[in-house]
Design a protein around this motif. Structure first.
Motif, short mmCIF file in Angstrom:
data_model
loop_
_atom_site.label_atom_id
_atom_site.label_comp_id
_atom_site.label_asym_id
_atom_site.label_seq_id
_atom_site.Cartn_x
_atom_site.Cartn_y
_atom_site.Cartn_z
N MET A 39 -20.72 -13.97 69.31
CA MET A 39 -21.65 -15.36 68.93
C MET A 39 -22.02 -16.20 70.23
N LYS A 40 -21.00 -16.11 71.21
CA LYS A 40 -21.44 -16.79 72.56
C LYS A 40 -22.50 -16.19 73.15
N ARG A 41 -22.44 -14.70 73.28
CA ARG A 41 -23.57 -14.00 73.79
C ARG A 41 -24.61 -14.04 73.08
N LEU A 42 -24.76 -14.14 71.83
CA LEU A 42 -25.86 -14.42 70.98
C LEU A 42 -26.63 -15.62 71.09
N MET A 43 -25.64 -16.91 71.21
CA MET A 43 -26.18 -18.18 71.32
C MET A 43 -26.91 -18.17 72.92
N GLY A 44 -26.10 -17.56 73.80
CA GLY A 44 -26.42 -17.55 75.28
C GLY A 44 -28.14 -16.82 75.42
N SER A 45 -28.09 -15.71 74.76
CA SER A 45 -29.30 -15.24 74.48
C SER A 45 -30.40 -15.72 74.02
N ILE A 46 -30.15 -16.65 72.75
CA ILE A 46 -31.06 -17.17 72.31
C ILE A 46 -31.87 -18.33 73.11
N ILE A 47 -30.69 -19.08 74.16
CA ILE A 47 -31.28 -20.13 74.87
C ILE A 47 -32.07 -19.59 75.89
N VAL A 48 -31.69 -18.39 76.43
CA VAL A 48 -32.30 -18.01 77.72
C VAL A 48 -33.88 -17.52 77.31
N ALA A 49 -33.82 -17.11 75.94
CA ALA A 49 -35.24 -16.53 75.42
C ALA A 49 -35.96 -17.90 75.21
N ALA A 50 -35.53 -18.99 74.77
CA ALA A 50 -36.22 -20.19 74.31
C ALA A 50 -36.75 -20.62 75.72
N ALA A 52 -37.23 -19.18 78.63
CA ALA A 52 -38.32 -18.40 79.16
C ALA A 52 -39.65 -18.38 78.43
N CYS A 53 -39.60 -18.64 76.89
CA CYS A 53 -40.81 -18.85 76.31
C CYS A 53 -41.34 -20.32 76.68
N ALA A 54 -40.55 -21.12 76.75
CA ALA A 54 -40.98 -22.55 77.24
C ALA A 54 -41.64 -22.35 78.76
N ALA A 55 -41.10 -21.75 79.70
CA ALA A 55 -41.64 -21.44 80.95
C ALA A 55 -43.05 -20.89 80.76
N CYS A 56 -43.17 -19.90 79.86
CA CYS A 56 -44.44 -19.18 79.83
C CYS A 56 -45.55 -19.96 79.22
N VAL A 57 -45.21 -20.70 78.29
CA VAL A 57 -46.15 -21.60 77.62
C VAL A 57 -46.49 -22.67 78.82
#
Length: 86
Positions: A39-50, A52-57
């Motif tokens: 769960m920690k890995r999943l939440m960390g991955s979701i945060i990193v993906a968010a 990265a998406c915000a930086a691209c936008v």
């Protein structure tokens, strides 16, 4: 008719092989990951993906804004009284 001890011995050998196979694939029981680790890995991955998406936008927005400003005519002159003269 097989002896009861033979059946027990065969079942024990089967269980031992299953345990050895699981230890080979998943590692020692103490080293296996728990649900909390996943769960920690999943939440960390979701945060990193968010992020990265915000930086691209953000980069896309800034580049589009700069491209629009480059296309606009820059011949507008502002007078001291605040009026615009094209």
């Amino acid at each position: 008719m097989p002896d009861q001890r033979d059946i027990v011995l065969i079942e024990q050998a089967k269980i031992q092989r299953m345990r050895l196979g699981a230890a080979l694939v998943y590692g020692h029981i103490g080293e296996r990951r728990t649900v909390n680790d996943h769960m920690k890995r999943l939440m960390g991955s979701i945060i990193v993906a968010a992020i990265a998406c915000a930086a691209c936008v953000g980069v896309s927005f800034v580049s589009q804004l700069l491209a629009q400003r480059a296309q606009q005519p820059t011949s507008i002159v502002q007078t001291p009284s605040g009026g615009l003269i094209p």
